[in-house]
Design an enzyme around this catalytic site. Structure first.
Site, PDB file in Angstrom:
ATOM      1  N   GLU A 116       0.786  -1.241   0.000  1.00 29.80           N
ATOM      2  CA  GLU A 116       0.000   0.000   0.000  1.00 29.80           C
ATOM      3  C   GLU A 116       0.820   1.294   0.000  1.00 29.80           C
ATOM      4  O   GLU A 116       0.727   2.099   0.944  1.00 29.80           O
ATOM      5  CB  GLU A 116      -0.973  -0.007   1.178  1.00 29.80           C
ATOM      6  CG  GLU A 116      -2.013  -1.109   1.066  1.00 29.80           C
ATOM      7  CD  GLU A 116      -3.072  -1.065   2.154  1.00 29.80           C
ATOM      8  OE1 GLU A 116      -2.917  -0.275   3.115  1.00 29.80           O
ATOM      9  OE2 GLU A 116      -4.064  -1.810   2.044  1.00 29.80           O
ATOM     10  N   GLU A 134      -5.631  -7.877  -0.628  1.00 30.58           N
ATOM     11  CA  GLU A 134      -6.358  -7.689   0.627  1.00 30.58           C
ATOM     12  C   GLU A 134      -7.808  -7.376   0.316  1.00 30.58           C
ATOM     13  O   GLU A 134      -8.104  -6.548  -0.548  1.00 30.58           O
ATOM     14  CB  GLU A 134      -5.782  -6.537   1.462  1.00 30.58           C
ATOM     15  CG  GLU A 134      -4.463  -6.811   2.143  1.00 30.58           C
ATOM     16  CD  GLU A 134      -4.052  -5.660   3.057  1.00 30.58           C
ATOM     17  OE1 GLU A 134      -4.941  -4.877   3.476  1.00 30.58           O
ATOM     18  OE2 GLU A 134      -2.852  -5.538   3.346  1.00 30.58           O
TER      19      GLU A 134
END
Length: 349
Positions: free
Chosen positions: A158, A270
Protein backbone atom coordinates in the site's frame (compact mmCIF):
# COMPACT_ATOMS: atom_id res chain seq x y z
CA UNK A 1 -8.52 -29.73 11.67
CA UNK A 2 -10.02 -29.53 8.86
CA UNK A 3 -13.16 -27.62 9.66
CA UNK A 4 -15.98 -28.98 7.56
CA UNK A 5 -18.33 -26.04 7.28
CA UNK A 6 -21.65 -26.00 5.47
CA UNK A 7 -21.39 -23.91 2.32
CA UNK A 8 -23.43 -20.78 1.88
CA UNK A 9 -24.81 -19.85 -1.52
CA UNK A 10 -22.56 -21.40 -4.13
CA UNK A 11 -19.63 -19.39 -5.44
CA UNK A 12 -18.62 -20.02 -9.00
CA UNK A 13 -16.02 -22.80 -9.03
CA UNK A 14 -12.59 -21.60 -10.03
CA UNK A 15 -11.09 -22.11 -13.44
CA UNK A 16 -7.35 -22.50 -13.47
CA UNK A 17 -5.66 -19.16 -13.92
CA UNK A 18 -2.33 -19.49 -15.70
CA UNK A 19 0.00 -18.64 -12.86
CA UNK A 20 2.59 -20.33 -15.07
CA UNK A 21 2.38 -17.24 -17.26
CA UNK A 22 3.65 -15.34 -14.26
CA UNK A 23 5.54 -17.98 -12.26
CA UNK A 24 7.24 -20.63 -14.33
CA UNK A 25 5.91 -24.16 -14.05
CA UNK A 26 3.11 -23.45 -11.57
CA UNK A 27 -0.56 -23.50 -12.54
CA UNK A 28 -3.08 -22.70 -9.85
CA UNK A 29 -5.51 -20.09 -8.67
CA UNK A 30 -4.30 -18.48 -5.46
CA UNK A 31 -6.82 -18.74 -2.64
CA UNK A 32 -4.87 -17.01 0.09
CA UNK A 33 -5.01 -15.65 3.60
CA UNK A 34 -2.94 -12.81 5.04
CA UNK A 35 -1.29 -14.22 8.18
CA UNK A 36 -0.55 -11.10 10.12
CA UNK A 37 1.80 -10.58 13.05
CA UNK A 38 5.34 -10.11 11.76
CA UNK A 39 4.50 -6.53 10.75
CA UNK A 40 3.18 -5.66 14.22
CA UNK A 41 4.92 -3.32 16.63
CA UNK A 42 7.99 -1.15 16.14
CA UNK A 43 11.27 -2.24 14.51
CA UNK A 44 13.12 -2.50 17.83
CA UNK A 45 10.48 -4.55 19.65
CA UNK A 46 11.60 -7.95 20.98
CA UNK A 47 10.41 -11.00 19.08
CA UNK A 48 7.49 -12.68 20.78
CA UNK A 49 6.52 -9.46 22.55
CA UNK A 50 6.11 -6.85 19.83
CA UNK A 51 5.63 -9.12 16.84
CA UNK A 52 5.28 -12.76 15.86
CA UNK A 53 5.39 -14.98 12.78
CA UNK A 54 2.53 -17.45 12.25
CA UNK A 55 2.83 -20.66 14.22
CA UNK A 56 2.99 -24.08 12.62
CA UNK A 57 -0.44 -24.92 14.04
CA UNK A 58 -1.98 -21.78 12.56
CA UNK A 59 -0.46 -22.47 9.16
CA UNK A 60 -1.68 -26.07 9.24
CA UNK A 61 -5.20 -25.00 10.21
CA UNK A 62 -5.52 -22.73 7.20
CA UNK A 63 -3.94 -25.28 4.87
CA UNK A 64 -6.43 -27.86 6.12
CA UNK A 65 -9.24 -25.41 5.41
CA UNK A 66 -8.14 -25.38 1.76
CA UNK A 67 -6.18 -22.14 1.52
CA UNK A 68 -3.25 -22.67 -0.83
CA UNK A 69 -1.37 -19.40 -0.33
CA UNK A 70 -0.30 -17.08 2.47
CA UNK A 71 0.56 -13.42 2.14
CA UNK A 72 3.21 -12.93 4.81
CA UNK A 73 3.59 -9.31 6.02
CA UNK A 74 6.86 -8.22 7.65
CA UNK A 75 8.83 -5.01 8.22
CA UNK A 76 11.71 -3.89 6.00
CA UNK A 77 13.53 -2.28 8.96
CA UNK A 78 13.69 -5.55 10.90
CA UNK A 79 15.08 -7.52 7.98
CA UNK A 80 17.52 -4.81 6.88
CA UNK A 81 18.35 -2.65 9.92
CA UNK A 82 20.70 -0.43 7.88
CA UNK A 83 19.93 0.72 4.35
CA UNK A 84 22.20 -0.97 1.81
CA UNK A 85 23.42 -3.27 4.59
CA UNK A 86 23.27 -7.01 4.99
CA UNK A 87 20.02 -8.70 5.96
CA UNK A 88 19.66 -9.50 9.64
CA UNK A 89 20.49 -13.18 9.98
CA UNK A 90 18.06 -13.87 12.82
CA UNK A 91 15.12 -12.19 11.14
CA UNK A 92 15.91 -13.81 7.81
CA UNK A 93 16.01 -17.18 9.55
CA UNK A 94 12.51 -16.56 10.92
CA UNK A 95 11.24 -15.81 7.42
CA UNK A 96 12.99 -18.84 5.93
CA UNK A 97 11.61 -21.11 8.65
CA UNK A 98 8.10 -19.78 8.00
CA UNK A 99 8.49 -20.33 4.26
CA UNK A 100 9.58 -23.92 4.91
CA UNK A 101 6.57 -24.54 7.15
CA UNK A 102 4.27 -23.14 4.48
CA UNK A 103 6.00 -25.28 1.89
CA UNK A 104 5.59 -28.36 4.07
CA UNK A 105 1.86 -27.62 4.12
CA UNK A 106 1.64 -27.24 0.35
CA UNK A 107 1.20 -23.47 0.38
CA UNK A 108 2.62 -20.71 -1.77
CA UNK A 109 4.00 -17.69 0.12
CA UNK A 110 3.84 -14.04 -0.89
CA UNK A 111 6.60 -12.09 0.85
CA UNK A 112 4.91 -8.79 1.69
CA UNK A 113 7.10 -5.83 2.64
CA UNK A 114 4.51 -4.09 4.79
CA UNK A 115 5.99 -0.58 4.77
CA UNK A 116 3.70 1.71 2.75
CA UNK A 117 6.68 2.87 0.58
CA UNK A 118 8.56 4.03 3.67
CA UNK A 119 11.61 3.13 5.75
CA UNK A 120 11.55 4.38 9.34
CA UNK A 121 8.75 6.69 8.22
CA UNK A 122 10.66 8.32 5.36
CA UNK A 123 9.42 7.94 1.80
CA UNK A 124 11.22 5.94 -0.84
CA UNK A 125 12.73 8.39 -3.32
CA UNK A 126 13.71 10.99 -0.73
CA UNK A 127 17.37 11.80 0.08
CA UNK A 128 17.46 9.55 3.15
CA UNK A 129 15.74 6.61 1.41
CA UNK A 130 16.82 6.72 -2.23
CA UNK A 131 15.28 4.43 -4.82
CA UNK A 132 18.62 2.63 -5.04
CA UNK A 133 18.28 1.55 -1.40
CA UNK A 134 14.89 -0.03 -2.11
CA UNK A 135 16.40 -1.83 -5.10
CA UNK A 136 19.29 -3.00 -2.93
CA UNK A 137 16.88 -4.51 -0.41
CA UNK A 138 15.12 -6.50 -3.09
CA UNK A 139 18.40 -7.59 -4.66
CA UNK A 140 19.42 -9.11 -1.34
CA UNK A 141 16.08 -10.68 -0.45
CA UNK A 142 15.40 -12.07 -3.92
CA UNK A 143 18.81 -13.77 -3.94
CA UNK A 144 17.71 -15.86 -0.94
CA UNK A 145 14.58 -17.22 -2.66
CA UNK A 146 15.63 -16.92 -6.30
CA UNK A 147 13.57 -19.16 -8.61
CA UNK A 148 11.63 -20.89 -5.86
CA UNK A 149 8.33 -21.31 -7.69
CA UNK A 150 6.36 -21.22 -4.45
CA UNK A 151 7.77 -17.86 -3.31
CA UNK A 152 6.25 -14.70 -4.77
CA UNK A 153 7.74 -11.25 -4.22
CA UNK A 154 5.24 -8.60 -3.07
CA UNK A 155 7.22 -5.41 -3.68
CA UNK A 156 5.47 -3.19 -1.15
CA UNK A 157 2.27 -2.94 0.84
CA UNK A 158 0.00 0.00 0.00
CA UNK A 159 2.23 2.87 -1.14
CA UNK A 160 0.53 6.19 -0.45
CA UNK A 161 1.22 9.92 -0.60
CA UNK A 162 3.72 9.24 -3.36
CA UNK A 163 2.97 10.08 -6.98
CA UNK A 164 2.37 7.26 -9.43
CA UNK A 165 5.42 8.23 -11.56
CA UNK A 166 7.66 8.31 -8.48
CA UNK A 167 6.36 4.96 -7.30
CA UNK A 168 6.72 3.46 -10.79
CA UNK A 169 10.40 4.45 -10.81
CA UNK A 170 10.95 2.69 -7.48
CA UNK A 171 9.05 -0.42 -8.56
CA UNK A 172 10.94 -0.68 -11.85
CA UNK A 173 14.27 -0.29 -10.06
CA UNK A 174 13.37 -3.09 -7.64
CA UNK A 175 12.22 -5.38 -10.45
CA UNK A 176 15.43 -4.71 -12.36
CA UNK A 177 17.49 -5.58 -9.27
CA UNK A 178 15.56 -8.82 -8.84
CA UNK A 179 16.09 -9.86 -12.44
CA UNK A 180 19.73 -8.77 -12.49
CA UNK A 181 20.65 -11.32 -9.83
CA UNK A 182 18.85 -14.01 -11.83
CA UNK A 183 15.62 -14.41 -9.86
CA UNK A 184 12.69 -15.23 -12.10
CA UNK A 185 10.02 -15.29 -9.38
CA UNK A 186 6.61 -13.76 -9.89
CA UNK A 187 6.57 -10.14 -8.69
CA UNK A 188 3.42 -8.41 -7.43
CA UNK A 189 3.41 -4.69 -8.21
CA UNK A 190 1.04 -2.34 -6.35
CA UNK A 191 0.09 1.17 -7.32
CA UNK A 192 0.02 4.24 -5.15
CA UNK A 193 -3.09 5.59 -3.36
CA UNK A 194 -3.07 2.54 -1.08
CA UNK A 195 -3.26 0.47 -4.30
CA UNK A 196 -7.05 0.51 -4.07
CA UNK A 197 -9.04 -0.83 -6.98
CA UNK A 198 -11.41 2.05 -6.23
CA UNK A 199 -8.57 4.59 -6.58
CA UNK A 200 -6.82 3.03 -9.59
CA UNK A 201 -8.13 5.61 -12.04
CA UNK A 202 -8.26 8.58 -9.68
CA UNK A 203 -5.94 11.55 -10.02
CA UNK A 204 -5.77 13.08 -6.54
CA UNK A 205 -2.03 12.18 -6.37
CA UNK A 206 -1.42 13.44 -9.91
CA UNK A 207 -1.45 11.04 -12.84
CA UNK A 208 -3.49 7.94 -12.06
CA UNK A 209 -2.23 4.42 -11.53
CA UNK A 210 -4.26 3.47 -14.58
CA UNK A 211 -2.30 5.86 -16.80
CA UNK A 212 1.14 5.28 -15.26
CA UNK A 213 1.48 1.74 -13.93
CA UNK A 214 1.04 0.11 -17.33
CA UNK A 215 4.65 1.22 -17.85
CA UNK A 216 6.09 -1.42 -15.53
CA UNK A 217 9.26 -2.84 -17.09
CA UNK A 218 10.16 -6.46 -16.39
CA UNK A 219 12.72 -8.26 -18.53
CA UNK A 220 11.13 -11.59 -17.52
CA UNK A 221 7.56 -10.39 -18.09
CA UNK A 222 6.66 -12.22 -14.89
CA UNK A 223 4.62 -9.80 -12.81
CA UNK A 224 1.06 -9.01 -11.84
CA UNK A 225 -0.63 -5.95 -10.37
CA UNK A 226 -1.74 -6.14 -6.75
CA UNK A 227 -4.80 -4.20 -5.60
CA UNK A 228 -6.70 -4.09 -2.31
CA UNK A 229 -10.40 -3.45 -1.83
CA UNK A 230 -12.61 -3.03 1.23
CA UNK A 231 -16.30 -2.23 1.48
CA UNK A 232 -16.54 0.22 4.39
CA UNK A 233 -17.33 3.90 4.09
CA UNK A 234 -13.77 5.07 3.37
CA UNK A 235 -12.54 1.80 1.77
CA UNK A 236 -9.94 1.42 4.53
CA UNK A 237 -11.09 -1.85 6.07
CA UNK A 238 -10.89 -0.24 9.50
CA UNK A 239 -14.63 0.16 10.01
CA UNK A 240 -17.27 -2.46 10.73
CA UNK A 241 -19.74 -1.17 8.14
CA UNK A 242 -19.98 -2.36 4.55
CA UNK A 243 -21.82 0.61 3.10
CA UNK A 244 -19.72 0.67 -0.09
CA UNK A 245 -20.29 -2.89 -1.29
CA UNK A 246 -21.63 -1.84 -4.68
CA UNK A 247 -18.80 0.63 -5.18
CA UNK A 248 -16.21 -1.98 -4.22
CA UNK A 249 -17.57 -4.58 -6.62
CA UNK A 250 -17.81 -1.98 -9.38
CA UNK A 251 -14.19 -0.99 -8.73
CA UNK A 252 -13.04 -4.59 -9.10
CA UNK A 253 -14.98 -4.92 -12.34
CA UNK A 254 -13.41 -1.72 -13.65
CA UNK A 255 -9.96 -2.95 -12.68
CA UNK A 256 -10.67 -6.23 -14.46
CA UNK A 257 -11.41 -4.24 -17.60
CA UNK A 258 -8.10 -2.38 -17.18
CA UNK A 259 -6.23 -5.67 -16.82
CA UNK A 260 -7.83 -7.06 -19.95
CA UNK A 261 -7.25 -3.88 -21.94
CA UNK A 262 -3.56 -3.96 -21.05
CA UNK A 263 -3.19 -7.74 -21.43
CA UNK A 264 -1.87 -8.14 -17.89
CA UNK A 265 -2.97 -9.95 -14.74
CA UNK A 266 -3.93 -8.88 -11.24
CA UNK A 267 -4.04 -10.18 -7.70
CA UNK A 268 -6.48 -9.10 -4.99
CA UNK A 269 -4.02 -8.94 -2.10
CA UNK A 270 -6.36 -7.69 0.63
CA UNK A 271 -10.12 -7.69 1.05
CA UNK A 272 -12.49 -8.65 3.82
CA UNK A 273 -15.76 -7.94 5.57
CA UNK A 274 -17.51 -8.47 8.87
CA UNK A 275 -19.98 -11.33 9.37
CA UNK A 276 -23.12 -9.24 8.85
CA UNK A 277 -25.29 -10.88 6.21
CA UNK A 278 -25.13 -7.98 3.78
CA UNK A 279 -21.34 -7.81 4.23
CA UNK A 280 -20.95 -11.51 3.51
CA UNK A 281 -22.98 -10.97 0.37
CA UNK A 282 -20.45 -8.35 -0.68
CA UNK A 283 -17.59 -10.70 0.17
CA UNK A 284 -19.04 -13.33 -2.14
CA UNK A 285 -19.52 -10.78 -4.91
CA UNK A 286 -15.87 -9.71 -4.72
CA UNK A 287 -14.68 -13.31 -4.86
CA UNK A 288 -16.99 -13.90 -7.81
CA UNK A 289 -15.31 -11.12 -9.79
CA UNK A 290 -11.94 -12.84 -9.42
CA UNK A 291 -13.21 -16.38 -9.90
CA UNK A 292 -15.19 -15.52 -13.02
CA UNK A 293 -12.25 -13.77 -14.70
CA UNK A 294 -9.37 -16.27 -14.49
CA UNK A 295 -7.53 -14.81 -17.46
CA UNK A 296 -7.30 -11.47 -15.68
CA UNK A 297 -6.82 -12.59 -12.07
CA UNK A 298 -4.25 -14.87 -10.42
CA UNK A 299 -6.35 -15.08 -7.27
CA UNK A 300 -6.91 -13.41 -3.92
CA UNK A 301 -5.82 -13.27 -0.28
CA UNK A 302 -8.35 -12.55 2.46
CA UNK A 303 -7.49 -10.09 5.25
CA UNK A 304 -6.75 -11.63 7.67
CA UNK A 305 -5.70 -14.34 10.08
CA UNK A 306 -2.82 -14.67 12.51
CA UNK A 307 -1.92 -15.68 16.04
CA UNK A 308 -2.37 -12.41 17.89
CA UNK A 309 -5.68 -10.99 16.72
CA UNK A 310 -8.23 -10.39 19.51
CA UNK A 311 -11.29 -12.62 19.41
CA UNK A 312 -13.57 -9.63 18.78
CA UNK A 313 -11.70 -8.44 15.65
CA UNK A 314 -14.54 -8.03 13.16
CA UNK A 315 -12.96 -9.31 9.92
CA UNK A 316 -10.53 -11.90 11.25
CA UNK A 317 -10.75 -15.61 10.46
CA UNK A 318 -9.23 -17.37 13.45
CA UNK A 319 -7.44 -20.70 13.24
CA UNK A 320 -9.69 -21.89 16.07
CA UNK A 321 -13.30 -21.56 14.83
CA UNK A 322 -14.51 -20.90 18.36
CA UNK A 323 -12.65 -17.57 18.27
CA UNK A 324 -14.55 -16.14 15.30
CA UNK A 325 -14.58 -15.72 11.56
CA UNK A 326 -16.57 -18.83 10.72
CA UNK A 327 -19.16 -16.94 8.65
CA UNK A 328 -16.47 -15.43 6.44
CA UNK A 329 -14.86 -18.84 6.08
CA UNK A 330 -18.20 -20.38 5.10
CA UNK A 331 -18.52 -17.78 2.37
CA UNK A 332 -15.07 -18.60 0.99
CA UNK A 333 -15.31 -22.36 1.54
CA UNK A 334 -16.91 -23.33 -1.81
CA UNK A 335 -13.78 -22.36 -3.75
CA UNK A 336 -11.12 -23.34 -1.22
CA UNK A 337 -9.18 -26.38 -2.35
CA UNK A 338 -11.08 -26.59 -5.63
CA UNK A 339 -9.31 -27.01 -8.96
CA UNK A 340 -5.87 -26.16 -7.64
CA UNK A 341 -2.59 -27.98 -7.98
CA UNK A 342 -0.68 -26.90 -4.92
CA UNK A 343 1.94 -29.61 -5.36
CA UNK A 344 3.04 -28.14 -8.69
CA UNK A 345 4.04 -24.96 -6.89
CA UNK A 346 5.52 -26.72 -3.88
CA UNK A 347 8.99 -27.34 -5.28
CA UNK A 348 12.27 -25.52 -5.17
CA UNK A 349 13.97 -24.97 -8.50
Amino acid sequence: MPRMLAASAAIIATTLAPLSAQAAGCEMTLHGINLSGAEFGQPGDPYGQGYIYPSESTIKAFADDGFNAVRLPFLWERLQPTLNGTLDATELSRIKDTVETLRDNGMVVILDVHNYARYHGEMIGTPNVPVAAFADFWKRLSAVFANDDDVIFGLMNEPHDISAPAWLAAANAAIDAIRTIGAGNLVLVPGTAWTGAHSWSQTFYGPSNASVMAQVVDSSNNFAYEVHQYTDDDFSGKNADCSKIDDAVSALNDFTSWLNANDVQGFLGEFGTTEQIQCLRGLKQMVDVVQQNPRAWLGWAYWAGGDWWPKDSPMIIHSNPRDGGTQQLRTLQPVLGSNTTRASCNTKS
